[in-house]
Design a protein around this motif. Structure first.
Motif, mmCIF file in Angstrom:
data_model
loop_
_atom_site.group_PDB
_atom_site.id
_atom_site.type_symbol
_atom_site.label_atom_id
_atom_site.label_comp_id
_atom_site.label_asym_id
_atom_site.label_seq_id
_atom_site.Cartn_x
_atom_site.Cartn_y
_atom_site.Cartn_z
ATOM 1 N N HIS A 165 58.246 66.973 44.379
ATOM 2 C CA HIS A 165 58.829 68.080 45.136
ATOM 3 C C HIS A 165 57.738 69.042 45.603
ATOM 4 O O HIS A 165 56.671 69.142 44.985
ATOM 5 C CB HIS A 165 59.828 68.844 44.273
ATOM 6 C CG HIS A 165 61.091 68.073 44.003
ATOM 7 N ND1 HIS A 165 62.341 68.668 43.993
ATOM 8 C CD2 HIS A 165 61.323 66.755 43.745
ATOM 9 C CE1 HIS A 165 63.263 67.748 43.737
ATOM 10 N NE2 HIS A 165 62.654 66.584 43.574
ATOM 11 N N ILE A 166 58.036 69.763 46.673
ATOM 12 C CA ILE A 166 57.173 70.874 47.080
ATOM 13 C C ILE A 166 57.406 72.004 46.082
ATOM 14 O O ILE A 166 58.558 72.431 45.893
ATOM 15 C CB ILE A 166 57.513 71.359 48.501
ATOM 16 C CG1 ILE A 166 57.357 70.221 49.510
ATOM 17 C CG2 ILE A 166 56.626 72.547 48.891
ATOM 18 C CD1 ILE A 166 57.851 70.562 50.905
ATOM 19 N N LYS B 88 59.703 64.597 48.321
ATOM 20 C CA LYS B 88 61.157 64.471 48.296
ATOM 21 C C LYS B 88 61.780 65.795 47.872
ATOM 22 O O LYS B 88 61.097 66.768 47.574
ATOM 23 C CB LYS B 88 61.569 63.354 47.346
ATOM 24 C CG LYS B 88 61.156 63.594 45.899
ATOM 25 C CD LYS B 88 61.535 62.426 45.018
ATOM 26 C CE LYS B 88 61.123 62.683 43.562
ATOM 27 N NZ LYS B 88 61.474 61.546 42.682
ATOM 28 N N GLY B 89 63.099 65.809 47.838
ATOM 29 C CA GLY B 89 63.818 67.011 47.433
ATOM 30 C C GLY B 89 63.996 67.985 48.580
ATOM 31 O O GLY B 89 63.705 67.674 49.736
ATOM 32 N N PRO B 90 64.463 69.194 48.294
ATOM 33 C CA PRO B 90 64.728 70.173 49.339
ATOM 34 C C PRO B 90 63.481 70.975 49.731
ATOM 35 O O PRO B 90 62.469 70.943 49.029
ATOM 36 C CB PRO B 90 65.764 71.092 48.677
ATOM 37 C CG PRO B 90 65.359 71.076 47.230
ATOM 38 C CD PRO B 90 64.872 69.672 46.952
ATOM 39 N N ILE B 91 63.599 71.662 50.846
ATOM 40 C CA ILE B 91 62.572 72.640 51.216
ATOM 41 C C ILE B 91 62.762 73.852 50.302
ATOM 42 O O ILE B 91 63.883 74.366 50.171
ATOM 43 C CB ILE B 91 62.712 73.057 52.688
ATOM 44 C CG1 ILE B 91 62.478 71.855 53.603
ATOM 45 C CG2 ILE B 91 61.739 74.185 53.027
ATOM 46 C CD1 ILE B 91 62.720 72.138 55.075
ATOM 47 N N PRO B 92 61.725 74.336 49.644
ATOM 48 C CA PRO B 92 61.896 75.439 48.692
ATOM 49 C C PRO B 92 62.475 76.697 49.355
ATOM 50 O O PRO B 92 61.993 77.126 50.410
ATOM 51 C CB PRO B 92 60.475 75.695 48.197
ATOM 52 C CG PRO B 92 59.725 74.436 48.468
ATOM 53 C CD PRO B 92 60.333 73.854 49.692
ATOM 54 N N HIS C 226 60.234 62.519 52.679
ATOM 55 C CA HIS C 226 61.570 62.089 52.242
ATOM 56 C C HIS C 226 62.388 63.307 51.825
ATOM 57 O O HIS C 226 63.170 63.243 50.879
ATOM 58 C CB HIS C 226 61.462 61.096 51.077
ATOM 59 C CG HIS C 226 60.711 59.848 51.427
ATOM 60 N ND1 HIS C 226 61.141 58.955 52.377
ATOM 61 C CD2 HIS C 226 59.531 59.353 50.950
ATOM 62 C CE1 HIS C 226 60.275 57.960 52.475
ATOM 63 N NE2 HIS C 226 59.285 58.168 51.617
ATOM 64 N N LEU C 227 62.191 64.416 52.510
ATOM 65 C CA LEU C 227 62.892 65.649 52.167
ATOM 66 C C LEU C 227 64.376 65.538 52.532
ATOM 67 O O LEU C 227 64.760 64.808 53.447
ATOM 68 C CB LEU C 227 62.257 66.832 52.896
ATOM 69 C CG LEU C 227 60.766 67.072 52.592
ATOM 70 C CD1 LEU C 227 60.223 68.202 53.454
ATOM 71 C CD2 LEU C 227 60.552 67.381 51.109
ATOM 72 N N CYS C 228 65.183 66.306 51.794
ATOM 73 C CA CYS C 228 66.625 66.244 52.002
ATOM 74 C C CYS C 228 67.234 67.613 51.735
ATOM 75 O O CYS C 228 66.694 68.414 50.966
ATOM 76 C CB CYS C 228 67.242 65.199 51.066
ATOM 77 S SG CYS C 228 68.914 64.684 51.519
ATOM 78 N N GLY C 229 68.349 67.900 52.395
ATOM 79 C CA GLY C 229 69.033 69.168 52.182
ATOM 80 C C GLY C 229 68.971 70.052 53.417
ATOM 81 O O GLY C 229 68.476 69.655 54.474
ATOM 82 N N SER C 230 69.495 71.247 53.281
ATOM 83 C CA SER C 230 69.562 72.170 54.425
ATOM 84 C C SER C 230 68.272 72.970 54.565
ATOM 85 O O SER C 230 67.656 73.367 53.576
ATOM 86 C CB SER C 230 70.753 73.113 54.268
ATOM 87 O OG SER C 230 70.626 73.858 53.071
ATOM 88 N N ILE C 231 67.871 73.196 55.805
ATOM 89 C CA ILE C 231 66.692 74.000 56.096
ATOM 90 C C ILE C 231 67.061 75.466 55.881
ATOM 91 O O ILE C 231 68.058 75.947 56.430
ATOM 92 C CB ILE C 231 66.224 73.766 57.545
ATOM 93 C CG1 ILE C 231 65.825 72.300 57.739
ATOM 94 C CG2 ILE C 231 65.058 74.685 57.898
ATOM 95 C CD1 ILE C 231 65.530 71.927 59.179
#
Length: 362
Positions: free
Chosen positions: A285-286, A307-311, A329-334
């Motif tokens: 993750h970031i 991977k994972g969301p943008i912090p 491979h990021l996922c989730g809402s910006i």
């Protein structure tokens, strides 16, 4: 009486401008090994007045020994302005230059066509403080005993065709502040005790063929502000404490084979203004450790396996200019708000399932 005085005056000034016969001979041998066809910068290298009238040459006023040779092929000197062109010179650097035993500055830079090797005898010039040969076609290796130049503050041989490894002795140059080896064909690993260069503020080694890991000793370089290892074959992980370096402001590690995770200290370091980790094999993750002191003029994490969301903490950063998180491979809402409200879709494309402005609605 006047006619008796004038010859004495002329003789006095001629003596003042004259360097030692051995230095003059070394300069003429240096000149003979080079060819500069357009500007005529060597036209002044005649007669005995090498300390006063020879272009690019300076001497110690007390000893009349040559101390500086400064010849730049890109300059604002009237010679270049009048010609309306940059410099071009061929030939090589003659080992005869090593006979200038009081030399402190040697600059033969940006002439584009100078080839040959770095004379190994240069490492015997114990007073040398600046060695700048950038922007030529110099080949061969860095002399193994470069570490003998213990007064050297600037070593710039970028933009040449230098090969071989970085000599282990380089770490003995305790006074070195600026090291630029970019855009050569240097191979091998960075010396493990590279961190011994405690005065170094810029270490620019990008665009070579360097392999191996980033030495952990680098994290002990408390004066290092600019580290560029980009476009090499460096592997291994990013040292955990690299983000704790107190004055590090620019870190370019892009286009290597670096793996592992991003150390949280790199993200939380408020003094780091340019961070480029793109085109590696970073995963995980970031780190969600951005803060109000975070001020990134450029933050590029693209082309990795993150991977994972943008912090969400990225929204609290004081400033983020250029941001590129694409090809991961990021996922989730910006997240919404700054800095996301001024970024293009290209900053987020080619991820697994990111959504939200400026991409598709979640």
């Amino acid at each position: 009486m006047l006619f008796r005085i004038l010859p004495v005056v002329f003789f006095f000034f001629a003596v003042v401008d004259a360097c030692s016969p051995s230095d003059r001979a070394a300069l003429l041998a240096f000149k003979a090994a080079l060819k500069e066809p357009y500007l005529g910068i060597f036209n002044s290298w005649t007669g005995d007045s090498c300390c006063g009238g020879w272009y690019g040459v300076s001497c110690d006023p007390d000893t009349l020994k040559v101390t500086d040779i400064s010849l730049r092929g890109e300059s604002e000197d009237p010679i270049f302005e009048k010609a309306g062109r940059t410099g071009y010179m061929t030939g090589s650097i003659s080992p005869e230059i090593c006979k200038l035993d009081s030399l402190t500055i040697l600059i033969v830079a940006d002439w584009k066509g100078i080839s040959g090797e770095i004379p190994k005898c240069l490492t015997k010039l114990s007073h040398l403080r600046v060695l700048d040969l950038v922007g030529n076609k110099i080949s061969g290796e860095i002399p193994n005993d470069i570490g003998n130049l213990n007064k050297l503050t600037v070593l710039n041989i970028a933009d040449n065709a230098i090969s071989g490894a970085i000599p282990a002795s380089i770490v003995n140059i305790g006074s070195l502040k600026h090291l630029d080896l970019r855009n050569n064909q240097i191979t091998g690993e960075i010396p493990s005790d590279f961190g011994k260069l405690g005065m170094l503020s810029r270490a620019l080694l990008g665009r070579n063929q360097i392999t191996g890991a980033i030495p952990s000793s680098v994290t002990k370089m408390y004066r290092l502000a600019d580290l560029d290892l980009s476009m090499n074959g460096i592997s291994g992980i990013i040292p955990e404490n690299i983000g704790n370096m107190p004055v590090l402001s620019t870190l370019n590690l892009d286009s290597n084979r670096i793996s592992g995770q991003i150390p949280p200290t790199l993200i939380s370091n408020g003094g780091l203004g340019i961070l480029n980790l793109s085109r590696n094999a970073l995963e995980g993750h970031i780190p969600d450790v951005f803060c109000t002191d975070s001020y990134f003029m450029a933050l590029d994490l693209s082309f990795n396996a993150l991977k994972g969301p943008i912090p969400n903490s990225l929204s609290s950063a004081k400033y983020v200019g250029h941001l590129d998180l694409s090809h991961n491979h990021l996922c989730g809402s910006i997240p919404i708000g700054s800095p996301f409200d001024h970024l293009e879709a290209s900053s987020f494309t080619n991820n697994d399932c990111l959504c939200g402005n400026p991409l598709r609605t979640c």
